[in-house]
Design an enzyme around this catalytic site. Structure first.
Site, PDB file in Angstrom:
ATOM      1  N   HIS A  26       0.843  -1.200   0.000  1.00 38.60           N
ATOM      2  CA  HIS A  26       0.000   0.000   0.000  1.00 38.60           C
ATOM      3  C   HIS A  26       0.879   1.252   0.000  1.00 38.60           C
ATOM      4  O   HIS A  26       0.670   2.177  -0.799  1.00 38.60           O
ATOM      5  CB  HIS A  26      -0.903  -0.038   1.240  1.00 38.60           C
ATOM      6  CG  HIS A  26      -1.758   1.171   1.431  1.00 38.60           C
ATOM      7  ND1 HIS A  26      -3.134   1.131   1.305  1.00 38.60           N
ATOM      8  CD2 HIS A  26      -1.460   2.451   1.783  1.00 38.60           C
ATOM      9  CE1 HIS A  26      -3.628   2.334   1.553  1.00 38.60           C
ATOM     10  NE2 HIS A  26      -2.638   3.154   1.844  1.00 38.60           N
ATOM     11  N   GLU A  27       1.871   1.286   0.888  1.00 40.15           N
ATOM     12  CA  GLU A  27       2.751   2.454   0.979  1.00 40.15           C
ATOM     13  C   GLU A  27       3.656   2.572  -0.249  1.00 40.15           C
ATOM     14  O   GLU A  27       3.884   3.669  -0.767  1.00 40.15           O
ATOM     15  CB  GLU A  27       3.590   2.382   2.251  1.00 40.15           C
ATOM     16  CG  GLU A  27       2.795   2.498   3.539  1.00 40.15           C
ATOM     17  CD  GLU A  27       2.006   3.800   3.629  1.00 40.15           C
ATOM     18  OE1 GLU A  27       2.492   4.839   3.107  1.00 40.15           O
ATOM     19  OE2 GLU A  27       0.902   3.784   4.194  1.00 40.15           O
ATOM     20  N   HIS A  30       1.858   4.212  -3.093  1.00 36.69           N
ATOM     21  CA  HIS A  30       1.824   5.679  -3.022  1.00 36.69           C
ATOM     22  C   HIS A  30       3.107   6.265  -3.614  1.00 36.69           C
ATOM     23  O   HIS A  30       3.066   7.198  -4.427  1.00 36.69           O
ATOM     24  CB  HIS A  30       1.705   6.138  -1.561  1.00 36.69           C
ATOM     25  CG  HIS A  30       0.359   5.922  -0.944  1.00 36.69           C
ATOM     26  ND1 HIS A  30      -0.819   6.208  -1.585  1.00 36.69           N
ATOM     27  CD2 HIS A  30       0.008   5.471   0.291  1.00 36.69           C
ATOM     28  CE1 HIS A  30      -1.832   5.933  -0.782  1.00 36.69           C
ATOM     29  NE2 HIS A  30      -1.356   5.476   0.366  1.00 36.69           N
TER      30      HIS A  30
END
Length: 212
Positions: A26-27, A30
């Site tokens: 998820h990170e 980004h």
């Protein structure tokens, strides 16, 4: 180790592995989205890696999920150190931040879809340890992706809303970000998210039950 101890150990492993699979990609998503839009900040700081160490935040990554797991909570919440993003690199900062924010939940839902595909194809027995871990990874990603879409900064949904709403409303919403985590924990404490999360989990369970 007797059967009950083995099952409990497997469950703890599955939960923390699921948290890793949900949070770290998820990170990275980004940072990857920001890089594609012209911002090298995350890459220059070594955050485009699946190594969990650079992403660790003591409270969100260790303390909070650890307390939830030890308390027997059916849902494990957690997070990582936010990936730094500099919107000044973007040609259109508002739209850029919106796309960067959306990349995280999209990644969670894609991982959940991969888990569903593994279960659907019957690549392993539904009674196996691998199936249990896959199911927990699936549900953890669905929960994290859904939770992050609530429109409260600094959740991804809040940043998406700031990018899409009319500017006066977006500015007012963006001003909540310094207080966002206090608002989120307050809402968690009173169960404000429970109904939505429960409905999403119920729908996911129904889809699984009809498909495998």
């Amino acid at each position: 180790m007797d059967h009950s101890d083995y099952s409990q150990t497997l469950l703890y492993f599955a939960r923390f592995f699921a948290l890793y699979i949900a949070v770290v990609p998820h990170e990275v998503a980004h940072g990857w989205a920001a890089l594609k839009l012209g911002d090298p900040t995350a890459k220059s700081l070594g955050r485009l890696t699946l190594n969990p160490i650079p992403h660790i935040d003591f409270f969100m990554t260790i303390l909070l999920p650890g307390m939830l797991a030890l308390s027997g909570s059916p849902v494990i919440f957690g997070g990582a150190k936010p990936v730094p993003v500099n919107p000044l690199y973007f040609k259109k900062p508002r739209q850029g931040m919106c796309l960067v924010a959306a990349a995280g939940p999209i990644t969670n839902f894609l991982i959940a879809l991969i888990c569903f595909a593994l279960l659907y194809t019957g690549i392993f027995s539904l009674q196996s340890e691998a199936a249990l871990v896959t199911i927990i990874v699936l549900f953890t990603n669905v929960v994290l992706g859904t939770f992050n879409l609530f429109p409260i900064p600094p959740l991804d949904g809040g940043r998406i809303a700031v990018g899409l709403l009319p500017k006066p409303v977006a500015r007012a919403l963006a001003r909540l970000e310094p207080y966002g985590f206090f608002i989120i924990f307050g809402l968690l404490a009173i169960g404000a998210f429970d109904a939505v999360i429960k409905e999403v989990l119920k729908a996911t369970s129904w889809i699984l039950s009809q498909s495998i």
